[in-house]
Write a protein that holds these residues in place. Sequence first.
Motif, short mmCIF file in Angstrom:
data_model
loop_
_atom_site.label_atom_id
_atom_site.label_comp_id
_atom_site.label_asym_id
_atom_site.label_seq_id
_atom_site.Cartn_x
_atom_site.Cartn_y
_atom_site.Cartn_z
N ARG A 266 0.83 -1.20 0.00
CA ARG A 266 0.00 0.00 0.00
C ARG A 266 0.87 1.25 0.00
NH1 ARG A 266 -3.07 -2.13 3.53
NH2 ARG A 266 -2.36 -1.00 5.37
N TYR A 267 1.93 1.24 0.79
CA TYR A 267 2.83 2.39 0.85
C TYR A 267 3.51 2.61 -0.51
CZ TYR A 267 6.25 5.67 2.74
OH TYR A 267 6.98 6.79 2.99
N ILE A 268 3.92 1.52 -1.13
CA ILE A 268 4.58 1.62 -2.44
C ILE A 268 3.63 2.22 -3.48
CG2 ILE A 268 5.51 0.25 -4.35
CD1 ILE A 268 6.64 -1.66 -2.19
N LYS A 269 2.38 1.78 -3.45
CA LYS A 269 1.40 2.26 -4.43
C LYS A 269 0.90 3.66 -4.13
CE LYS A 269 -1.33 -1.33 -4.05
NZ LYS A 269 -2.47 -2.28 -4.24
N GLU B 207 12.25 -18.31 5.25
CA GLU B 207 10.81 -18.44 5.46
C GLU B 207 10.17 -17.08 5.66
OE1 GLU B 207 7.74 -21.16 8.14
OE2 GLU B 207 9.90 -21.47 8.24
N TYR B 208 10.88 -16.22 6.36
CA TYR B 208 10.41 -14.86 6.63
C TYR B 208 10.44 -13.99 5.38
CZ TYR B 208 11.41 -9.99 7.96
OH TYR B 208 11.45 -8.62 8.04
N GLY B 209 11.61 -13.89 4.75
CA GLY B 209 11.77 -12.98 3.62
C GLY B 209 10.97 -13.38 2.40
N ALA B 210 10.99 -14.68 2.08
CA ALA B 210 10.23 -15.15 0.92
C ALA B 210 8.74 -15.00 1.13
CB ALA B 210 10.59 -16.60 0.62
N GLY B 211 8.30 -15.23 2.37
CA GLY B 211 6.87 -15.08 2.67
C GLY B 211 6.39 -13.66 2.46
N LEU B 212 7.17 -12.71 2.97
CA LEU B 212 6.81 -11.30 2.81
C LEU B 212 6.85 -10.87 1.34
CD1 LEU B 212 8.37 -9.30 5.76
CD2 LEU B 212 6.09 -8.99 4.81
N ALA B 213 7.90 -11.27 0.65
CA ALA B 213 8.02 -10.89 -0.76
C ALA B 213 6.86 -11.43 -1.58
CB ALA B 213 9.35 -11.39 -1.32
N GLY B 214 6.44 -12.64 -1.26
CA GLY B 214 5.31 -13.23 -1.98
C GLY B 214 4.03 -12.45 -1.79
N ILE B 215 3.80 -11.99 -0.57
CA ILE B 215 2.60 -11.19 -0.28
C ILE B 215 2.65 -9.86 -1.03
CG2 ILE B 215 1.37 -9.93 1.53
CD1 ILE B 215 2.28 -12.18 3.47
N VAL B 216 3.79 -9.19 -0.97
CA VAL B 216 3.94 -7.90 -1.65
C VAL B 216 3.79 -8.06 -3.16
CG1 VAL B 216 5.56 -6.03 -2.16
CG2 VAL B 216 5.31 -6.87 0.18
N GLU B 217 4.41 -9.10 -3.71
CA GLU B 217 4.30 -9.34 -5.15
C GLU B 217 2.84 -9.54 -5.56
OE1 GLU B 217 5.71 -12.60 -8.53
OE2 GLU B 217 6.50 -12.75 -6.48
N LYS B 218 2.12 -10.32 -4.78
CA LYS B 218 0.71 -10.57 -5.10
C LYS B 218 -0.11 -9.28 -5.03
CE LYS B 218 -3.33 -13.21 -3.55
NZ LYS B 218 -3.85 -14.17 -2.54
N ASP B 219 0.14 -8.48 -3.98
CA ASP B 219 -0.65 -7.26 -3.79
C ASP B 219 -0.33 -6.19 -4.84
OD1 ASP B 219 -1.70 -8.55 -1.61
OD2 ASP B 219 -1.42 -6.87 -0.23
N LEU B 220 0.90 -6.17 -5.33
CA LEU B 220 1.27 -5.16 -6.32
C LEU B 220 0.83 -5.54 -7.74
CD1 LEU B 220 4.84 -4.13 -5.12
CD2 LEU B 220 2.73 -2.80 -4.95
N GLY B 221 0.63 -6.82 -7.97
CA GLY B 221 0.09 -7.27 -9.25
C GLY B 221 0.93 -6.87 -10.44
N ASP B 222 0.30 -6.21 -11.41
CA ASP B 222 0.96 -5.87 -12.67
C ASP B 222 2.09 -4.85 -12.52
OD1 ASP B 222 -0.75 -7.58 -13.95
OD2 ASP B 222 -2.13 -6.01 -14.62
N ALA B 223 2.17 -4.21 -11.35
CA ALA B 223 3.25 -3.24 -11.14
C ALA B 223 4.61 -3.93 -10.98
CB ALA B 223 2.97 -2.38 -9.92
N VAL B 224 4.59 -5.23 -10.69
CA VAL B 224 5.85 -5.98 -10.51
C VAL B 224 6.45 -6.29 -11.88
CG1 VAL B 224 6.91 -8.08 -9.62
CG2 VAL B 224 5.10 -6.95 -8.31
N LYS B 225 7.64 -5.78 -12.13
CA LYS B 225 8.30 -5.93 -13.43
C LYS B 225 9.42 -6.97 -13.41
CE LYS B 225 5.60 -2.84 -15.01
NZ LYS B 225 4.39 -3.30 -15.78
N GLY B 226 9.64 -7.58 -12.26
CA GLY B 226 10.64 -8.62 -12.16
C GLY B 226 10.82 -9.07 -10.73
#
Length: 379
Positions: A166-169, A185-204
Amino acid sequence: MRRNKVLSIGAAALALGLTMTACGTTKEDGKGGGSDAACDLKLAFFGPETGDAAGLGKPIIQGAKLAVDQYNADADCKVELVKYDSQGSPDAAPGLARDVVGDESIIGVVGPAFSGESAAAGPIFADVGVPTITPSATNPTLADNGWDTFHRALGNDATQGPAAARYIKDTLKAASVFVIDDASEYGAGLAGIVEKDLGDAVKGTDTIQQKQTDFSATVTKVTSAKPDAVFFGGYYAEATLLIGQLRDGGWDGTFVVVDGVKDPAFLDAKDAAEGTIITCPCIPDTDPAVAQFAKDYEAAFGEAPGTYAAESYDAANIFLDGIGDGIDNREDMLKFVNDYDEKGITKQLKFDDKGEPADVHVYAYTVKDGAIVPEGEIK
């Protein structure tokens, strides 16, 4: 704190001349298992005291120690804080957990500090009924294991991840984002959530490894994608090197990281760290609710409270409240913690049936002029 109420009641009772043991409990009073046992109680810290993640462990240890020292200052029966140094390693966690459960005088654990070690140690604590309150492990799945002993004194990544996205957007208004994780487990879990929430804004996306030092391949991917922002899920040791190499590679966007990076050691990146956004479900020490705690902490340790010091202080005080009520065994302490509902310094301390806190907040911080500065709560 509730413990202060208990102590004031105890003082009034003594003034009235009520017969009490030296420890304030007897087998007949319905609170504990006898005065001798109540005089030999311990709390355990479980997490990194040494190793790459020691910087995150230090304020957690000191927050718990401050709570115990303040309790002991007014107590006839002192509580001991013992430290189990995991170095943040899931591999070390099971053996240390068995050591904890083998000492029956330990009736509560502040920790484990990290998600990976929590997942490894959790079943051992659950099998024996040792109550734990982590001030810092945030992987959401930890609460889904059916461990009655598990409690968390802060919001999990299912709240921090969406807040970061939300902050990024909404605040950064980044149109393109590159997401990196450290395979934990911690870092990958968080990154997965952020990637999902950002959707098409994720370029890589990319994954690095803990203890890695050369990020040239990742830098090439990021500079090719030319994102407005890079999100990193992981810890400060890798983040410090990563942002330095990204800046050296020519990338000049906004670096967004999470609570595992909120440590003074990240500032070793110097100018490269400037402007970094850090999200954390940890209350700023400038908040009025923690002002006295911050003052007491600095007086005790000669420095301002670090990340999760206040949450650790709250976690330790829950156990100390139980001891102040005369609890001297794990079974009664577990019930006490499960039923707890009192105001702490960071929030209202109450747990749902999965051990999650009822009161959750996520805050944003920024690196400005070589310091980590609070921006405010992410609504």
